[in-house]
Design a protein around this motif. Structure first.
Motif: not given
Length: 189
Positions: A10-14
């Motif tokens: 989710n950090i990478f998607v953000f």
């Protein structure tokens, strides 16, 4: 959202969403993204071919191991050589990712809802993401590329922010109820 891998993804998607939001007004942003993806296929493909050929036995190169490497290398070259051809594919891929992400969010919320009643506001972002994905699928890509990149970036950021809120809500509940042991539906919020 119960493990670190999901939190890291989710950090990478953000981050990807923020990059898309910040760069949405750049000319030919989809073509730039396609070229970057092409380079990401070319570099490992070249390294893998060198590794396969440098094993010592040049006559005993495993063709089954070489075929996907060459295929990835050729795809990377095609992406770099003709990025305009792949613009539609990339935009529709983003739309499918947004729709799939929203459906996964709904599934996670509904499956958690069997034992924990999640607040209704957590369902808003997946619903909006589903609408955004459908709008991207139904829109002519070449005419409003900048808007589509912005919508995709906002959807990615909203997805990761919603996941973080879900994680924090469940974590807060688990801290306040260490081992409830009941099968009743419990409301978080």
């Amino acid at each position: 959202m119960n493990n670190r891998l999901t939190l890291i993804s989710n950090i990478f998607v953000f981050i990807a969403g923020l990059i898309l939001i910040l760069m949405h007004s750049q000319a030919r942003i989809f073509e730039t993204i396609i070229i970057i993806i092409g380079v990401m296929f070319i570099v490992p493909g070249c390294l893998s071919i060198v590794a396969l050929l440098s094993r010592g036995n040049m006559g005993k190169v495993n063709m089954l191991a070489l075929m996907p490497v060459v295929g990835g290398l050729l795809l990377g070259i095609a992406l770099v050589a003709a990025p305009a051809f792949f613009v539609g594919v990339l935009s529709y891929t983003f739309a499918v990712l947004i729709i799939a992400g929203s459906l996964v969010k709904f599934w996670m919320l509904f499956s958690m809802g069997r034992s924990v009643k999640m607040p209704l506001w957590l369902y808003v972002v997946p619903a909006l993401m589903l609408v955004c994905g459908i709008v991207i699928l139904l829109t002519d890509i070449r005419t409003i590329e900048s808007v589509l990149v912005l919508i995709t970036g906002i959807a990615f950021v909203a997805y990761s922010a919603n996941s973080l809120m879900e994680y924090l809500a469940v974590r807060r509940y688990k801290k306040s109820h260490p081992s409830s042991g009941t099968t009743d539906v419990i409301e978080i919020g």
